[in-house]
Design a protein around this motif. Structure first.
Motif, PDB file in Angstrom:
ATOM      1  N   SER A  27      -8.317 -26.444   9.962  1.00 33.94           N
ATOM      2  CA  SER A  27      -8.763 -25.154  10.483  1.00 33.94           C
ATOM      3  C   SER A  27      -8.044 -24.713  11.741  1.00 33.94           C
ATOM      4  N   LEU A  28      -7.840 -25.602  12.679  1.00 34.52           N
ATOM      5  CA  LEU A  28      -7.366 -25.184  13.997  1.00 34.52           C
ATOM      6  C   LEU A  28      -6.026 -24.450  13.957  1.00 34.52           C
ATOM      7  N   PRO A  29      -5.028 -24.918  13.206  1.00 33.24           N
ATOM      8  CA  PRO A  29      -3.776 -24.154  13.169  1.00 33.24           C
ATOM      9  C   PRO A  29      -3.947 -22.758  12.578  1.00 33.24           C
ATOM     10  N   LEU A  30      -4.832 -22.604  11.601  1.00 35.48           N
ATOM     11  CA  LEU A  30      -5.022 -21.309  10.961  1.00 35.48           C
ATOM     12  C   LEU A  30      -5.810 -20.356  11.850  1.00 35.48           C
ATOM     13  N   LEU A  31      -6.706 -20.887  12.644  1.00 34.31           N
ATOM     14  CA  LEU A  31      -7.430 -20.047  13.590  1.00 34.31           C
ATOM     15  C   LEU A  31      -6.521 -19.506  14.682  1.00 34.31           C
ATOM     16  N   ASP A  32      -5.357 -20.133  14.861  1.00 38.64           N
ATOM     17  CA  ASP A  32      -4.394 -19.667  15.853  1.00 38.64           C
ATOM     18  C   ASP A  32      -3.420 -18.640  15.303  1.00 38.64           C
ATOM     19  N   ARG A  33      -3.585 -18.249  14.038  1.00 44.31           N
ATOM     20  CA  ARG A  33      -2.724 -17.202  13.505  1.00 44.31           C
ATOM     21  C   ARG A  33      -2.919 -15.916  14.312  1.00 44.31           C
ATOM     22  N   PRO A  34      -1.860 -15.158  14.537  1.00 47.89           N
ATOM     23  CA  PRO A  34      -1.995 -13.936  15.349  1.00 47.89           C
ATOM     24  C   PRO A  34      -3.079 -12.986  14.844  1.00 47.89           C
ATOM     25  N   ALA A  35      -3.188 -12.816  13.534  1.00 44.09           N
ATOM     26  CA  ALA A  35      -4.205 -11.901  13.000  1.00 44.09           C
ATOM     27  C   ALA A  35      -5.608 -12.408  13.279  1.00 44.09           C
TER      28      ALA A  35
ATOM     29  N   MET B 144       0.858  -1.191   0.000  1.00 40.38           N
ATOM     30  CA  MET B 144       0.000   0.000   0.000  1.00 40.38           C
ATOM     31  C   MET B 144       0.895   1.243   0.000  1.00 40.38           C
ATOM     32  N   THR B 145       0.661   2.185  -0.869  1.00 40.05           N
ATOM     33  CA  THR B 145       1.502   3.361  -0.967  1.00 40.05           C
ATOM     34  C   THR B 145       1.297   4.266   0.235  1.00 40.05           C
ATOM     35  N   PRO B 146       2.336   5.060   0.614  1.00 39.45           N
ATOM     36  CA  PRO B 146       2.216   5.904   1.813  1.00 39.45           C
ATOM     37  C   PRO B 146       1.069   6.901   1.748  1.00 39.45           C
ATOM     38  N   HIS B 147       0.679   7.317   0.541  1.00 41.19           N
ATOM     39  CA  HIS B 147      -0.357   8.331   0.411  1.00 41.19           C
ATOM     40  C   HIS B 147      -1.721   7.740   0.052  1.00 41.19           C
TER      41      HIS B 147
ATOM     42  N   ARG C 172     -12.567  -8.213   8.744  1.00 38.33           N
ATOM     43  CA  ARG C 172     -11.740  -7.699   9.837  1.00 38.33           C
ATOM     44  C   ARG C 172     -10.493  -8.569  10.010  1.00 38.33           C
ATOM     45  N   TRP C 173     -10.645  -9.877   9.927  1.00 33.66           N
ATOM     46  CA  TRP C 173      -9.489 -10.768   9.994  1.00 33.66           C
ATOM     47  C   TRP C 173      -8.523 -10.427   8.858  1.00 33.66           C
ATOM     48  N   MET C 174      -9.051 -10.232   7.655  1.00 36.21           N
ATOM     49  CA  MET C 174      -8.191  -9.932   6.512  1.00 36.21           C
ATOM     50  C   MET C 174      -7.453  -8.604   6.719  1.00 36.21           C
ATOM     51  N   LEU C 175      -8.123  -7.612   7.242  1.00 39.77           N
ATOM     52  CA  LEU C 175      -7.465  -6.332   7.507  1.00 39.77           C
ATOM     53  C   LEU C 175      -6.319  -6.507   8.501  1.00 39.77           C
ATOM     54  N   GLU C 176      -6.529  -7.358   9.493  1.00 39.10           N
ATOM     55  CA  GLU C 176      -5.464  -7.634  10.454  1.00 39.10           C
ATOM     56  C   GLU C 176      -4.321  -8.400   9.801  1.00 39.10           C
ATOM     57  N   GLU C 177      -4.639  -9.338   8.918  1.00 42.87           N
ATOM     58  CA  GLU C 177      -3.583 -10.064   8.191  1.00 42.87           C
ATOM     59  C   GLU C 177      -2.738  -9.104   7.353  1.00 42.87           C
ATOM     60  N   CYS C 178      -3.389  -8.092   6.811  1.00 41.95           N
ATOM     61  CA  CYS C 178      -2.696  -7.131   5.948  1.00 41.95           C
ATOM     62  C   CYS C 178      -1.886  -6.121   6.741  1.00 41.95           C
ATOM     63  N   GLY C 179      -2.100  -6.056   8.046  1.00 40.20           N
ATOM     64  CA  GLY C 179      -1.467  -5.010   8.833  1.00 40.20           C
ATOM     65  C   GLY C 179      -1.998  -3.641   8.472  1.00 40.20           C
ATOM     66  N   ALA C 180      -3.252  -3.591   8.047  1.00 46.74           N
ATOM     67  CA  ALA C 180      -3.838  -2.339   7.559  1.00 46.74           C
ATOM     68  C   ALA C 180      -4.237  -1.427   8.720  1.00 46.74           C
ATOM     69  N   ARG C 181      -4.199  -0.142   8.455  1.00 46.48           N
ATOM     70  CA  ARG C 181      -4.772   0.851   9.357  1.00 46.48           C
ATOM     71  C   ARG C 181      -6.151   1.182   8.808  1.00 46.48           C
ATOM     72  N   TYR C 182      -7.172   1.055   9.639  1.00 46.00           N
ATOM     73  CA  TYR C 182      -8.531   1.201   9.135  1.00 46.00           C
ATOM     74  C   TYR C 182      -9.441   1.773  10.208  1.00 46.00           C
TER      75      TYR C 182
END
Length: 212
Positions: free
Chosen positions: A189-197, A1-4, A22-32
């Motif tokens: 599923s279980l290992p993926l549900l434990d992802r930090p995001a 994502m570009t700075p601007h 919301r999970w996807m936004l967290e995976e992306c490290g997005a500010r929202y």
């Protein structure tokens, strides 16, 4: 994502498909930013209907761009944050599998689970099953089982937006008792549900719910 790049703004409810976004936004490290809409009048207000005529969530705003439909938003975010590698590279051999499962989950799988939840499955007769995009519920279950059996990820050796949708639908199906508790589903599923995001998004959604 570009700075601007313009800010991302999600219209959501924690008990809706918007939880996947919301999970996807967290995976992306997005500010929202978030706007919570309640079912009923909020989602049917004239202002919101101007954004999403369906009067449903989620809806994502990215500057002047309006994206609705959960899978479309998730796919859009995967492209917006390429550094997170949440989609196979365009033109790669895995891109076909990625599209296959993204569209299958958003289409036949979602329709079948919803129809079963509402008690309106269209597979009572061969004629009805042939008209429904999901065919028979038994076929949906078997398709999902084969998709994840013995696999860590759906597309090669990387977690993608397709996995996020698959896990989310399997979790919904299990929670609502719409899918059988097959060991293949749990092992995937279980290992993926434990992802930090995933854990962050779950905690954020739970914080939105009223306490007893």
């Amino acid at each position: 994502m570009t700075p601007h790049a313009p800010a991302l703004h999600l219209f959501f409810h924690p008990h809706s498909r918007a939880a996947m976004v919301r999970w996807m936004l967290e995976e992306c490290g997005a500010r929202y930013a978030l706007t919570r809409l309640e079912f009923g009048a909020d989602m049917k207000s004239p202002g919101y209907l101007a954004l999403n005529p369906m009067g449903k969530v989620p809806t994502l705003l990215h500057g002047d761009t309006v994206i609705t439909e959960t899978a479309a938003i998730v796919a859009y975010l995967a492209e917006l944050f390429p550094e997170q590698q949440l989609a196979p590279a365009p033109g790669s051999a895995l891109r076909g599998s990625y599209y296959r499962w993204m569209f299958y989950l958003a289409g036949p799988a979602d329709a079948a689970l919803t129809a079963q939840h509402l008690g309106h499955l269209a597979d009572q007769t061969p004629e009805h099953a042939s008209m429904a995009g999901y065919g028979r519920m038994a076929d949906v279950v078997e398709t999902l089982r084969q998709a994840v059996a013995g696999r860590r990820y759906l597309c090669g050796d990387q977690f993608t937006a397709a996995d996020l949708l698959m896990v989310s639908y399997l979790r919904w199906g299990h929670t609502m008792k719409l899918l059988p508790p097959l060991p293949e589903f749990s092992a995937y599923s279980l290992p993926l549900l434990d992802r930090p995001a995933s854990l962050r998004a779950l905690a954020l959604n739970e914080a939105e719910l009223p306490t007893a």
